[in-house]
Each structure stands twice: as C-alpha cells, then as structure tokens.
Design a protein around this motif. Sequence first.
Motif, PDB file in Angstrom:
ATOM      1  N   THR A 100      54.593 -30.926  13.437  1.00  0.00           N
ATOM      2  CA  THR A 100      53.963 -29.780  12.317  1.00  0.00           C
ATOM      3  C   THR A 100      54.865 -28.507  12.395  1.00  0.00           C
ATOM      4  OG1 THR A 100      52.394 -28.525  13.487  1.00  0.00           O
ATOM      5  CG2 THR A 100      51.806 -30.570  12.363  1.00  0.00           C
ATOM      6  N   HIS A 101      55.654 -28.212  13.429  1.00  0.00           N
ATOM      7  CA  HIS A 101      56.366 -26.981  13.750  1.00  0.00           C
ATOM      8  C   HIS A 101      57.719 -27.017  12.775  1.00  0.00           C
ATOM      9  CE1 HIS A 101      54.407 -26.378  17.964  1.00  0.00           C
ATOM     10  NE2 HIS A 101      53.556 -26.573  17.027  1.00  0.00           N
ATOM     11  N   ASN A 102      58.049 -25.730  12.508  1.00  0.00           N
ATOM     12  CA  ASN A 102      59.010 -25.360  11.823  1.00  0.00           C
ATOM     13  C   ASN A 102      59.952 -24.248  12.727  1.00  0.00           C
ATOM     14  OD1 ASN A 102      58.016 -22.973  11.076  1.00  0.00           O
ATOM     15  ND2 ASN A 102      56.948 -24.055   9.232  1.00  0.00           N
ATOM     16  N   ALA A 103      61.096 -23.974  12.176  1.00  0.00           N
ATOM     17  CA  ALA A 103      61.949 -22.846  12.736  1.00  0.00           C
ATOM     18  C   ALA A 103      61.114 -21.513  12.982  1.00  0.00           C
ATOM     19  CB  ALA A 103      63.026 -22.556  11.904  1.00  0.00           C
ATOM     20  N   ASN A 104      59.950 -21.406  12.161  1.00  0.00           N
ATOM     21  CA  ASN A 104      59.318 -20.123  12.682  1.00  0.00           C
ATOM     22  C   ASN A 104      58.502 -20.211  13.787  1.00  0.00           C
ATOM     23  OD1 ASN A 104      60.230 -18.778  10.191  1.00  0.00           O
ATOM     24  ND2 ASN A 104      58.820 -19.810   8.865  1.00  0.00           N
ATOM     25  N   LYS A 131      50.338 -30.975   8.056  1.00  0.00           N
ATOM     26  CA  LYS A 131      51.643 -31.829   7.612  1.00  0.00           C
ATOM     27  C   LYS A 131      51.656 -31.657   5.906  1.00  0.00           C
ATOM     28  CE  LYS A 131      53.425 -34.418  11.061  1.00  0.00           C
ATOM     29  NZ  LYS A 131      53.973 -35.879  11.694  1.00  0.00           N
ATOM     30  N   ASN A 161      52.379 -28.253   4.537  1.00  0.00           N
ATOM     31  CA  ASN A 161      53.538 -27.583   5.233  1.00  0.00           C
ATOM     32  C   ASN A 161      52.929 -26.439   6.166  1.00  0.00           C
ATOM     33  OD1 ASN A 161      55.300 -28.999   3.561  1.00  0.00           O
ATOM     34  ND2 ASN A 161      54.974 -27.778   1.904  1.00  0.00           N
ATOM     35  N   ALA A 203      51.683 -25.169  10.222  1.00  0.00           N
ATOM     36  CA  ALA A 203      52.071 -25.427  11.628  1.00  0.00           C
ATOM     37  C   ALA A 203      50.779 -25.144  12.451  1.00  0.00           C
ATOM     38  CB  ALA A 203      53.139 -24.646  12.175  1.00  0.00           C
TER      39      ALA A 203
END
Length: 329
Positions: free
Chosen positions: A29-33, A126, A129, A131
């Motif tokens: 669930t993680h992104n670049a942030n 998910k 969108n 995390a």
Amino acid sequence: MSNTYKSAGVDKEEGYKTVDKIKKAVAGTHNANVLNNLGSFGALYEIAGYKNPVLVSGTDGVGTKLKVALDSKKYGSIGVDCFAMCANDILCHGAKPLFFLDYLACGKLDSEIAAEIVLGMVEACKDNNCALIGGETAEMPGMYQPGDYDVAGFCVGIVEKEEIIDGSKVAAGHKLIALPSSGFHSNGFSLVRKIFPDFNEEFEGKPLYETLLVPTRLYYKPIHKLLEEVEIDGIAHITGGGLIENVPRMIPQGLGAKIDTSKIQIPSIMLELEKRGKIARKEMYGTFNMGVGMVLAVDANHAPKVLDLLDDAYEIGEIVKSENQIELF
C-alpha cells in the motif's frame, strides 16, 4: 518455575507471526511519500505537491458488527469496515486519504485472525490509494475474553484549503443526491443482533451472516470522480443516527433538507428487520442508513451531470428555507 510474560497470557511470538503474515501486503500500500517501513517507533509520510494543504482526519471503529464476525468466524470484511468508516468521513470535506493506522485489541492473539482483519484493511487502502503505515496490536488478557477482538482505526487525508467542502455554500434549491449503501455498513448492530440473534438462519437463500457482514462501501472513487467535473457543496456520510442526524450536519442554519422517502431504495434486509422487530419507520431512519450511504448537496444545475456520471446515484430531495433541519415525507 519463574514467571514470564507468556505465563501472564501475552504471547509475543504470536505477535511476531502476525507481523510476518501482513508485512509484505502492507508494504504494497506504500508509495514514494512513505519514508520508512513497519517496525519504526513512528511512521513518516512526506507531503508534496500542494499549495495550501489542509489535513483532514477521522477515527472510528466497527462497533458490535464485530460480534457477528467473531461468532460466524468470518473476519475478512471487518478490516474493510474499519477503514471505510474513517475514510468515508474525511471524504465529506473533499479530502483524499493519505494514510491509515489501525488498532487491534484482544484477549488472546491468534495471528491468523489478526492477519485476516488487517489484510481487509490492506484491500480497502489499495482501493482508496491510501497507505497503511502503522498500527498497534494489543493482547490484553483480563480485559478481553479469549476470542474477543476490538478494532479501530485512524485516517488522515488532505485537501487544498480553497477546495474544502464544509456545507457553507449549500443553499435553498440545491438538490439532494443519494449514493446507495452496501447494507447496514457498521451502524445499528446492537439492535440488529437483538432482532436477528441467529446469524446462521437462512435469508434470501444464504446464511444471514453473509448479508450482515457485507463490508461498508468505499466512496473514494465515485466522490473524486465527481469532484473532477462537478462542484459539490455538501456531503453527508450516513452513519450512526441515520439520515435524521447526519444530513443536517452539512446544512447551514436557516435551511433544511426535504426528503421524499418514497424515492429511497430500502434494502430487503432492513425491511425484514423493521417488520420482525416491529420498529417504527422514524426509528429506522434515525438508526440505520436505510440504503443511503452518502448524501450530496449540489446546485440544481449540476444535478443532471452528477446523475449521469454515477450510474447508481438518484435524487431524494432538496434544500429549502426552514427552521427544521430535516423533513421526511
């Protein structure tokens, strides 16, 4: 024999097993942030790309719907419910969910059950969108009986300051648009369990618990689809207190919501509850969502486009000048 934490009823190894079962899925669930992983003392989330950002937060639990899940040994939807109750609230202000944290408490931890609950949260995150950046699993013998669980969560979202939806622009003549619920969601289950004590009884060709445990609908996608093309001036998430208590929360003083109940599409399970429990219709509207998960207030000129963009949305009333904040007729 010397005393240990395990002899007092807390099994740390089971907690480690839980983390092992969910770690990979949560990372998905993680992104670049998200700047760090599970295991740190705090979760780090970077905010970028906004001119005048405002954080919007919400916290909630699943309530006694948990009892249905625990008795039926069906845990997958509970994590979705926990996330949805928090994320749907912050959507009412136009926020996009950024991150979510959960709290799971129990009398004796079972890593399989705990993982199933958290994996439901992963699925919901998910879909939105969002995390899942942290949480807490508390094993508390003596506070909870073995087999008992409690689940709560906390969601933080973001919105540009000039795009906040707070109901201040709602005016007489605005149309009220309903977005259907997926069932009871996570409210009113103390009354539901009183009227339906046997979760295994058959209802419409399947065990009742399957209908009761349908997860709370997630509204992120339809709401933000609308916000890209239409101005929405008010949004109410229909939770505890039903339409009667929640719709007025988005309406300025001196105005009221006039709702035509003949247009509301009430789920069959709620009609059965009403009939079997001999519950007054007003009590139903003040306790359950009655098939309406969200209510939008939009300018009359925008209403046709909202209905065109969302296949299942439908008009249920309008805003009028009134000292009564809501009128059901």
